[in-house]
Write an enzyme that holds these catalytic residues in place. Sequence first.
Site, PDB file in Angstrom:
ATOM      1  N   GLY A 174       0.389   0.579  12.544  1.00  0.00           N
ATOM      2  CA  GLY A 174       1.538   1.114  13.262  1.00  0.00           C
ATOM      3  C   GLY A 174       1.977   2.470  12.737  1.00  0.00           C
ATOM      4  O   GLY A 174       2.203   3.395  13.497  1.00  0.00           O
ATOM      5  N   PHE A 175       2.172   2.575  11.409  1.00  0.00           N
ATOM      6  CA  PHE A 175       2.591   3.829  10.778  1.00  0.00           C
ATOM      7  C   PHE A 175       3.904   4.371  11.326  1.00  0.00           C
ATOM      8  O   PHE A 175       4.196   5.554  11.207  1.00  0.00           O
ATOM      9  CB  PHE A 175       1.500   4.902  10.901  1.00  0.00           C
ATOM     10  CG  PHE A 175       0.152   4.472  10.400  1.00  0.00           C
ATOM     11  CD1 PHE A 175       0.004   3.951   9.132  1.00  0.00           C
ATOM     12  CD2 PHE A 175      -0.974   4.582  11.196  1.00  0.00           C
ATOM     13  CE1 PHE A 175      -1.238   3.548   8.664  1.00  0.00           C
ATOM     14  CE2 PHE A 175      -2.212   4.176  10.740  1.00  0.00           C
ATOM     15  CZ  PHE A 175      -2.347   3.659   9.474  1.00  0.00           C
TER      16      PHE A 175
ATOM     17  N   THR B 152      -0.172  -4.546   5.704  1.00  0.00           N
ATOM     18  CA  THR B 152       0.401  -4.218   4.402  1.00  0.00           C
ATOM     19  C   THR B 152       0.314  -5.344   3.385  1.00  0.00           C
ATOM     20  O   THR B 152       0.563  -5.128   2.209  1.00  0.00           O
ATOM     21  CB  THR B 152       1.882  -3.845   4.587  1.00  0.00           C
ATOM     22  OG1 THR B 152       2.494  -4.824   5.437  1.00  0.00           O
ATOM     23  CG2 THR B 152       2.015  -2.489   5.261  1.00  0.00           C
TER      24      THR B 152
ATOM     25  N   THR C 116      -3.039  -5.523  -2.835  1.00  0.00           N
ATOM     26  CA  THR C 116      -2.492  -5.031  -1.571  1.00  0.00           C
ATOM     27  C   THR C 116      -1.768  -3.696  -1.763  1.00  0.00           C
ATOM     28  O   THR C 116      -1.779  -2.844  -0.875  1.00  0.00           O
ATOM     29  CB  THR C 116      -1.545  -6.061  -0.942  1.00  0.00           C
ATOM     30  OG1 THR C 116      -0.499  -6.382  -1.855  1.00  0.00           O
ATOM     31  CG2 THR C 116      -2.298  -7.339  -0.593  1.00  0.00           C
TER      32      THR C 116
ATOM     33  N   LYS D  32      10.043  -1.843  -5.794  1.00  0.00           N
ATOM     34  CA  LYS D  32      10.426  -0.792  -4.857  1.00  0.00           C
ATOM     35  C   LYS D  32       9.272  -0.589  -3.876  1.00  0.00           C
ATOM     36  O   LYS D  32       8.228  -1.226  -3.990  1.00  0.00           O
ATOM     37  CB  LYS D  32      10.762   0.511  -5.602  1.00  0.00           C
ATOM     38  CG  LYS D  32      12.045   0.401  -6.423  1.00  0.00           C
ATOM     39  CD  LYS D  32      12.569   1.741  -6.913  1.00  0.00           C
ATOM     40  CE  LYS D  32      11.891   2.228  -8.144  1.00  0.00           C
ATOM     41  NZ  LYS D  32      12.655   3.297  -8.850  1.00  0.00           N
TER      42      LYS D  32
ATOM     43  N   GLU E 207       4.447   4.373   1.409  1.00  0.00           N
ATOM     44  CA  GLU E 207       4.568   5.756   1.870  1.00  0.00           C
ATOM     45  C   GLU E 207       4.522   6.753   0.720  1.00  0.00           C
ATOM     46  O   GLU E 207       4.160   7.910   0.912  1.00  0.00           O
ATOM     47  CB  GLU E 207       5.849   5.914   2.683  1.00  0.00           C
ATOM     48  CG  GLU E 207       5.823   5.031   3.929  1.00  0.00           C
ATOM     49  CD  GLU E 207       7.089   5.107   4.756  1.00  0.00           C
ATOM     50  OE1 GLU E 207       8.112   5.583   4.238  1.00  0.00           O
ATOM     51  OE2 GLU E 207       7.053   4.684   5.926  1.00  0.00           O
TER      52      GLU E 207
END
Length: 733
Positions: free
Chosen positions: A241-242, A470, A622, A689, A693
């Site tokens: 998706g991004f 993800t 991951t 966290k 990105e």
Amino acid sequence: MKFDTPATTNPIDQLKAVGQPIHRIDGPLKTTGKAVYAYEWHDHGTRYAYGYIVGSPIAKGRIRSIDATAAKSAPGVIAVVTSDGTGELKKGKYNTAKLFGGTEIQHYHQAIAVVVAESFEQARAAAALVKIDYAEEKGVFDLAAAKDTAVKPKEGEPDSAAGDFDAAFDTAAVKFDQTYTTPDQSHAMMEPHASIAAWNGDELTVWTSSQMVDWWRTDLATTLGIDKEKVHIMSPFIGGGFGCKLFLRADAVLAALGAREAKRPVKVALPRPFLMNNTTHRPATIQRIRIGAGRDGKITAIAHESWSGDLPGGGVEVAVQQTRLLYAGANRMTAMRLATLDLPEGNAMRAPGEAPGMMALEIAIDEMAERLDLDPVGFRILNDTQVDPENPERPFSHRDLVGCLRTGAERFGWEGRIRQPASRREGNWLIGMGVAAAFRNNLVVASGARVRLDREGIVTVETDMTDIGTGSYTIIAQTAAEMLGVPIDKVAVSLGDSRFPVSSGSGGQFGGNSSTAGVYAACVKLREAVAQKLGFNNADNLVFADGEVRSGDRRMPLSQAAGDEGLVAEDRIEFGKLTETHQQSTFGAHFVEVAVDVATGETRVRRMLAVCAAGRILNPITARSQVIGAMTMGVGAALSEELVVDKERGFFVNHDLASYEVPVNADIPHQEVIFLDETDPMSSPMKAKGIAELGLCGVAAAVANAIYNATGIRVRDYPITLDKLVDRLPDVA
């Protein structure tokens, strides 16, 4: 559960499941083709019809008339839905342009009809028969030409300031002032936008590809003018998706309208060209950066201004936000301006703001280091800060940019870099090394979950959280396993269903940390219910391990607490004011080595290293996948990705994967990722966290800086294609 004080020792700290390199629990489904994606959903015995969207061939104007007579008479056609039949539909909260309905054309490929037929081919053929008469209007499609008309956005915080930038810059011993540009970019994910819609009376079920299930459910109900409770969204697997699947898109709306008209379930998938022009993209930017420093290399003044464009009602690309926080300097200024453009909607794409902002800032930092005759790594370390530079009373919750830079420099062999550009050559290749800092703010979003325990000791987690590749399934399973003391194979995870508790969703790199914190909260509730059921006085003193509940010498099987009826607990994590008292951000450093052909300017990336400081890493497998994927996207941003605008007709010309060039396997070398061992108790009970990105932010600049080191050519306009190098290369000896 309210998270408003820093996390202390909790069950997650055991790290028996969380933090371990556990392979994806959904991996076998995906590798064997058993994971069902949106367009593939199939109930035996159900006759699906197929919809094909008609998109506007003009970028701005109005529809005078629509004639669907020929289309309706075409073979296999069941229904044709046009704006004539639906009238004006409402617009969802998260959409800039209308997805369907009305006579106004706001952008190229805006959906204006859907043809429903027995087969996809019949629907596509009939769609070409829909005749539309347009009144075309002149539009604005060039950001550079529209730059002077840009205005200060009314929403958000477009401007910031501290100290007196103008005075400090005027008196600085060393000054720097340059402008950079980044182009429009496409998400270009593997799976196109696709939906299947089915009505049961006045209730609507949509199988779709959505990052944010509750957002889609709410906006689809608004668009169709129906009760939200009548809408059921399912999105268990998403093929990438991004950010372009954050918001409701035309495929879901037109599948629902087509299914209502055809009185049958309808499948709609957007053809690849529609992904570029009908959906969203990362907007182009023009960025001016000024830096003033003393002879000692310390920054005394820094300013970052950015211009971007969008449709009326759209938002600015927040390309200056990292500059507000990344480097020290008492005198500061940032500003963003928004021009009105009639191009397709600009919106979130992986690391919105920081990704294009770092593309400019981290070249500027390298250029300033060169003017000061300082090593680029050392210059960044010299200007580190442990407090918000615009508000020094506000410290970072945890910041180790320096550790990332030093670790990366040592591992990458930075000391072997030749500072003088165009000094290292291997045959026909000029070799260079580049560095850039990585920065992305850490966002947290309220997130809920439901946890079930059955008499077999199986733990089931239900949340409308999504997995866009993800690893959400796996880290959620790890969280439940850790909290309840069961093996990972005793945990079942169900995601992407609007009947489940509302989660954070996937976006902004907040999904992993926030959604697992929501599962943590639900598991705390379940632990309390287990303690009560088994007669333990205090759940806080219990040990959940090996499928048992223990207190002192007393131990009982966890499954015993479930009984025949089972136990269910539900809760959500809500975040307090820790994000206000302390700045939460993630940090990293990117190192790149490139080779540039001395005759042709062809650039090959030879080595890449990312060092990341992003709190507790919930699953290193991951997490690494997320970072190397982001690094790959950064190579594309540096060298090839650009949506080319037809400035006369107002559309993206290269609207397919043949001409919108993204990196392929042959373009990407070995990638190394290092995660610093740290936790951030102010972020969540998970002490984690975001990471997805951060791995992108700064990569393109590191490539650009490496190209400069290899060739002596400084390119400030992305992407760095051959034409920007070939006539400036050093003479071939």
